[in-house]
Design a protein around this motif. Structure first.
Motif, mmCIF file in Angstrom:
data_model
loop_
_atom_site.group_PDB
_atom_site.id
_atom_site.type_symbol
_atom_site.label_atom_id
_atom_site.label_comp_id
_atom_site.label_asym_id
_atom_site.label_seq_id
_atom_site.Cartn_x
_atom_site.Cartn_y
_atom_site.Cartn_z
ATOM 1 N N ARG A 85 36.000 48.154 40.879
ATOM 2 C CA ARG A 85 36.034 46.743 41.277
ATOM 3 C C ARG A 85 36.131 46.621 42.803
ATOM 4 O O ARG A 85 35.470 45.782 43.407
ATOM 5 N N ALA A 86 36.939 47.458 43.440
ATOM 6 C CA ALA A 86 37.054 47.432 44.902
ATOM 7 C C ALA A 86 35.727 47.809 45.545
ATOM 8 O O ALA A 86 35.335 47.234 46.571
ATOM 9 N N TRP A 91 32.714 47.309 44.233
ATOM 10 C CA TRP A 91 31.824 46.161 44.069
ATOM 11 C C TRP A 91 32.162 45.063 45.073
ATOM 12 O O TRP A 91 31.274 44.424 45.627
ATOM 13 N N GLU A 92 33.437 44.855 45.307
ATOM 14 C CA GLU A 92 33.851 43.854 46.292
ATOM 15 C C GLU A 92 33.306 44.205 47.673
ATOM 16 O O GLU A 92 32.772 43.344 48.379
ATOM 17 N N ILE A 135 29.467 43.624 47.765
ATOM 18 C CA ILE A 135 29.154 42.190 47.830
ATOM 19 C C ILE A 135 29.404 41.673 49.243
ATOM 20 O O ILE A 135 28.600 40.936 49.799
ATOM 21 N N GLN A 136 30.533 42.071 49.826
ATOM 22 C CA GLN A 136 30.904 41.627 51.169
ATOM 23 C C GLN A 136 29.869 42.087 52.204
ATOM 24 O O GLN A 136 29.548 41.349 53.130
ATOM 25 N N ALA A 195 29.020 35.537 49.332
ATOM 26 C CA ALA A 195 29.931 36.609 48.920
ATOM 27 C C ALA A 195 31.191 36.030 48.290
ATOM 28 O O ALA A 195 31.682 36.550 47.285
ATOM 29 N N ARG A 237 32.253 36.876 44.517
ATOM 30 C CA ARG A 237 33.562 37.493 44.259
ATOM 31 C C ARG A 237 34.384 36.636 43.303
ATOM 32 O O ARG A 237 35.097 37.154 42.451
ATOM 33 N N SER A 238 34.280 35.317 43.434
ATOM 34 C CA SER A 238 35.007 34.416 42.541
ATOM 35 C C SER A 238 34.493 34.526 41.113
ATOM 36 O O SER A 238 35.271 34.652 40.167
ATOM 37 N N LEU A 255 34.213 38.847 40.025
ATOM 38 C CA LEU A 255 35.410 39.678 40.091
ATOM 39 C C LEU A 255 36.700 38.901 39.822
ATOM 40 O O LEU A 255 37.772 39.480 39.767
ATOM 41 N N GLN A 265 38.248 36.731 41.777
ATOM 42 C CA GLN A 265 39.128 36.660 42.939
ATOM 43 C C GLN A 265 39.170 35.249 43.500
ATOM 44 O O GLN A 265 38.196 34.502 43.418
ATOM 45 N N VAL A 301 39.086 33.120 46.628
ATOM 46 C CA VAL A 301 38.632 33.227 48.006
ATOM 47 C C VAL A 301 38.387 31.833 48.565
ATOM 48 O O VAL A 301 38.300 30.854 47.817
#
Length: 184
Positions: A149-150, A152-153, A156-157, A165, A169-170, A173, A175, A177
């Motif tokens: 997951r980290a 992939w984050e 994406i970033q 992004a 991410r929302s 994943l 998250q 943001v």
């Protein structure tokens, strides 16, 4: 149902509820980070914050270390080094019971955490200490999932602009943001 409830209530981790009070009390805890810590998004607060679940092993309430079992929802304010899943930590701060709703129709955070066997809240301040005793004490399978997951984050970033992004991410994943008002 009766058998399940009697086993649930007599489980050792529920005994943590007896140690907690409604008013925050200073405590030192020894435990393991039980889930993937989340960085909290708070635009009004510049302090770096993390939230995670701690599986407790010992607690020191001022009279020495005693064995404790159970989980607390921990909010770490301005840690010098962020914690990760599976880290065995020694941490100081304040703990208390999860508050019950005070108004009808209000979200029952106490019941939601209780279903996950999380019986208390733990908060650190900027001056409280967090020491990682041993990393990687959790499940290797979960650790691999959290690393994926980290990864992939990070991808994406690097690949998308900040607005896209944040949305990805929302959605992908889960998250929290910063999203602009038009996108919301």
């Amino acid at each position: 149902g009766w058998l399940r409830m009697s086993l649930w209530v007599s489980h050792p981790s529920t005994q943590l509820e007896c140690l907690l009070s409604d008013e925050p009390q200073t405590v030192r805890l020894h435990g393991i980070v039980w889930d993937d810590p989340v960085e909290l998004f708070a635009p009004f607060d510049a302090a770096f914050r993390q939230t995670c679940v701690l599986e407790l092993l010992h607690a020191d309430r001022g009279a020495g270390w005693e064995p404790v079992t159970g989980r607390v929802h921990a909010m770490l304010r301005a840690p010098k080094a962020p914690v990760a899943y599976g880290d065995e930590v020694l941490i100081e701060g304040e703990w208390s019971r999860v508050p019950t709703p005070s108004n009808p129709g209000q979200y029952d955070w106490h019941a939601a955490l209780w279903r996950q066997r999380i019986f208390g809240l733990f908060r650190t301040g900027p001056a409280d200490g967090i020491a990682v005793l041993q990393p990687q004490q959790g499940s290797p399978v979960l650790a691999a999932v959290f690393r994926l997951r980290a990864r992939w984050e990070m991808l994406i970033q690097q690949t998308f602009n900040e607005r896209d992004a944040g949305l990805l991410r929302s959605l992908l994943l889960g998250q929290r943001v910063a999203l602009d008002q038009e996108l919301k």
